[in-house]
Design a protein around this motif. Structure first.
Motif, mmCIF file in Angstrom:
data_model
loop_
_atom_site.group_PDB
_atom_site.id
_atom_site.type_symbol
_atom_site.label_atom_id
_atom_site.label_comp_id
_atom_site.label_asym_id
_atom_site.label_seq_id
_atom_site.Cartn_x
_atom_site.Cartn_y
_atom_site.Cartn_z
ATOM 1 N N ILE B 16 0.870 -1.177 0.000
ATOM 2 C CA ILE B 16 0.000 0.000 0.000
ATOM 3 C C ILE B 16 0.911 1.232 0.000
ATOM 4 O O ILE B 16 1.826 1.319 0.811
ATOM 5 N N LEU B 68 3.267 8.579 6.579
ATOM 6 C CA LEU B 68 2.143 7.732 6.977
ATOM 7 C C LEU B 68 2.357 6.367 6.332
ATOM 8 O O LEU B 68 2.465 6.263 5.113
ATOM 9 N N VAL B 70 1.137 2.228 6.015
ATOM 10 C CA VAL B 70 -0.093 1.442 6.098
ATOM 11 C C VAL B 70 0.240 -0.050 6.158
ATOM 12 O O VAL B 70 1.032 -0.539 5.354
ATOM 13 N N PRO B 72 -0.629 -3.542 5.197
ATOM 14 C CA PRO B 72 -1.501 -4.088 4.142
ATOM 15 C C PRO B 72 -2.408 -5.213 4.635
ATOM 16 O O PRO B 72 -3.348 -5.586 3.947
ATOM 17 N N ARG B 73 -2.153 -5.727 5.822
ATOM 18 C CA ARG B 73 -2.968 -6.850 6.300
ATOM 19 C C ARG B 73 -4.289 -6.382 6.905
ATOM 20 O O ARG B 73 -5.295 -7.052 6.801
ATOM 21 N N ASP B 74 -4.276 -5.218 7.557
ATOM 22 C CA ASP B 74 -5.503 -4.756 8.207
ATOM 23 C C ASP B 74 -5.808 -3.289 7.920
ATOM 24 O O ASP B 74 -6.820 -2.769 8.398
ATOM 25 N N GLY B 75 -4.965 -2.624 7.147
ATOM 26 C CA GLY B 75 -5.218 -1.229 6.796
ATOM 27 C C GLY B 75 -4.831 -0.245 7.888
ATOM 28 O O GLY B 75 -4.986 0.974 7.699
ATOM 29 N N GLN B 77 -2.973 2.386 10.153
ATOM 30 C CA GLN B 77 -2.077 3.443 9.691
ATOM 31 C C GLN B 77 -1.165 3.900 10.832
ATOM 32 O O GLN B 77 -1.601 4.011 11.975
#
Lengths: 155, 450
Positions: B16, B68, B70, B72-75, B77
């Motif tokens: 991401i 920032l 992210v 990628p597994r759960d979004g 931040q």
């Protein structure tokens, strides 16, 4: 300054990230969940969750400096708009815009292969505030030869 | 709770996009996306210098920035307050990032197009999680300890192995049992240095023993050329090359090439160079249908395994320099069904009953052993005499005979050939014939499908 085509782009399902800066020049990152463009005045209202991004709202209240990048996930077409902004209360139209945006953006990202549970933390409209931005400068930010170039007002 | 950078491993996988905010000296902010943030240590990150000029100008006027990241597994931040430290145009970190960029651009068919111009190093002053309405942010602890323990167990297994075949099996089985990765290949470098050849694999529709990869080609070849690990965490946007369709033996007979196995739906890959004594010995390759299957921790642990295996293989090779014995059995095996062996001298390819078996030096070795057996009725051959044989024209065999014999042995097994090499003890092989062999030498590039 913002023509009809660009206004439509800004109001479509594109990711919106906002940059602000505090009084000791520490920049801050935030996300917006929807934009409403006043085509007559080149003013853009951005809906931002004050619950999730309190520093962003505080910085705009403090100095009004704002940079916003709109990026389309499918092809990376991106524009950055800079100018002065003020915080205005979120009206029903802003709240409705945010709801529509979150729905459309989620569908777009899920269409790109992401899980809706993963995208949820990026698309938060809790305790919305609106940042009313008077666009002063617009830059092309799509990766490529034109990246970083300023859009002429007569675009 | 303090969040350590090392616990955010998945955020650094480039799945991401990250976001970078900077500000000019007079307080005008700038915000842009970044494709990749590199973890350096708990206090530093690095960014490849791919910026628009405004970002660079801001950083030189005001070295504070905010990133920032992210997961990628759960979004989830994470906000990093960072301070620009310095730009690098060389060194270990730069070289590793440049190699990674070359590998990923080769994967998308942009070989040589994307070049790393510079690396910017940032000090990380503060890490915090951004509020999320979904679930309370739970930092997953680093898995480094668990992977290190698995690597240690596997290193013991490799250390206990004394010959090349056992070492290769120990690595492939150990990676599956200790790390849970079931699609693996081990390739060793040819003495010429230009190619890698598969000597073992697990988890594929066909073993691919004897298949080759050019050094510099795709993920495996790039890891060899660059001598650094190459890792891809999300191949969903990477163009797939059609190598995963199972080849028929008719294809092999026609092309005299064994196809490299592969997962059609691979999402993650990692290729680890195997280095010993300063030389590249081979590459250990893993792939998975899962996104983000190979974390930085896994890469680190498997790097230890790969280099340990390289050292063990080098040692086994040097021990293998002692004379070893090949004996033959079933002299003529008169009771069995006769079979034909055709040796094409132009590329040393060998066909048994019209089925392609192998080419090059292993092919020459097979024919040599068979010829001695047929001509002299010999029962015993030693490695030493093979090394000294003029007839064999072996190039630089000093440190590769064992590997070639292994390759030959496994390939004959895979093809269920009526002629086998059996390992009967340390440094001992037996040439076993199931029936009378009829050897034909074919000169010139004639077709094999007679």
């Amino acid at each position: 300054m913002i023509d009809a085509e660009l206004a439509s782009f800004m109001e479509s399902a594109v990711m919106i990230i906002v940059g602000t800066c505090d009084d000791v020049l520490r920049p801050q990152v935030g996300r917006a969940v929807g934009a409403i463009v006043d085509r007559a005045t080149s003013s853009v209202d951005l809906i931002v969750s004050e619950w999730q991004w309190p520093e962003t709202i505080a910085n705009v209240r403090w100095n009004g400096r704002l940079a916003v990048t709109f990026a389309r996930p499918s092809d990376y077409v991106s524009y950055q708009v800079k100018g002065r902004a003020m915080v205005v209360p979120a009206l029903a139209a802003h709240r409705a815009c945010a709801v529509r945006y979150v729905e459309a953006m989620t569908a777009t990202l899920v269409g790109n292969g992401l899980d809706a549970r993963v995208t949820a933390p990026w698309l938060v409209d809790r305790e919305p505030a609106a940042l009313r931005l008077a666009a002063e400068m617009i830059f092309i930010q799509t990766p490529g030869d034109m990246a970083g170039q300023r859009l002429e007002p007569s675009r | 709770m303090t969040i350590r950078l090392r616990d955010l491993g998945a955020c650094f996988e480039g799945v991401i996009p990250s976001i970078l905010a900077t500000a000019s000296a007079d307080g005008v902010p700038n915000i842009s996306y970044l494709s990749h943030v590199e973890f350096v240590d708990d206090a530093h990150v690095a960014l490849s210098n791919q910026f628009f000029s405004k970002t660079a100008a801001n950083l030189h006027a005001n070295n504070q920035a905010t990133l920032l990241l992210v997961d990628p597994r759960d979004g989830d931040q994470y906000r990093l307050n960072v301070t620009f430290d310095r730009s690098l145009d060389g060194g270990t970190l730069f070289d590793a990032m440049a190699a990674q960029l070359r590998a990923s651009s080769a994967q998308i068919g942009m070989h040589g197009v994307m070049r790393l111009r510079g690396v910017d190093l940032y000090r990380v002053d503060r890490v915090e999680a951004v509020q999320s309405p979904t679930i309370a942010t739970a930092i997953r602890p680093s898995t480094a300890d668990r992977h290190l323990a698995a690597a240690a167990t596997l290193a013991v297994r490799i250390a206990e192995a004394s010959d090349i075949a056992t070492i290769i099996d120990a690595v492939l089985d150990g990676v599956r049992e200790g790390f849970g990765f079931s699609n693996t290949m081990l390739l060793l470098k040819e003495p010429s240095g230009a190619r890698l050849v598969t000597v073992g694999s697990r988890g594929y529709a066909w073993s691919g023993i004897g298949s080759e990869v050019a050094v510099g080609e795709a993920v495996i070849g790039t890891a060899a050329a660059e001598r650094c690990a190459v890792r891809i965490s999300d191949m969903s946007r990477i163009r797939r090359f059609g190598s995963a369709i199972r080849p028929t033996s008719a294809d092999e007979n026609r092309t005299r090439t064994i196809a490299l196995p592969g997962l059609a739906d691979a999402m993650s890959q990692v290729a680890l160079p195997m280095i010993a004594g300063g030389s590249l010995r081979g590459v250990l390759f893993l792939e998975s249908a899962e996104r983000l299957a190979f974390s930085k921790d896994v890469e680190a642990a498997l790097s230890i395994v790969a280099n340990q295996a390289a050292a063990a293989l080098s040692l086994a090779d040097s021990l293998g320099n002692e004379p070893s014995l090949v004996t033959s059995e079933g002299n003529g095996a008169l009771a069995g069904r006769p079979f034909n062996i055709v040796h094409h001298t132009f590329d040393d390819s060998v066909f048994i009953d019209n089925e392609y078996v192998i080419k090059g030096v292993p092919g020459r070795l097979l024919v040599h052993l068979l010829r001695l057996h047929l001509r002299e009725g010999r029962a015993d051959f030693t490695n030493r005499e093979m090394r000294l044989s003029d007839e064999l024209r072996l190039p630089d065999l000093k440190d590769n005979l064992e590997t070639r014999l292994l390759l030959l042995r496994r390939r004959l097994e895979e093809k269920a050939a009526p002629l086998r090499l059996l390992q009967t003890g340390r440094g001992k092989l037996r040439l076993q014939l199931a029936g009378p062999a009829v050897l034909t030498v074919a000169k010139g590039k004639s077709s094999s499908s007679r």
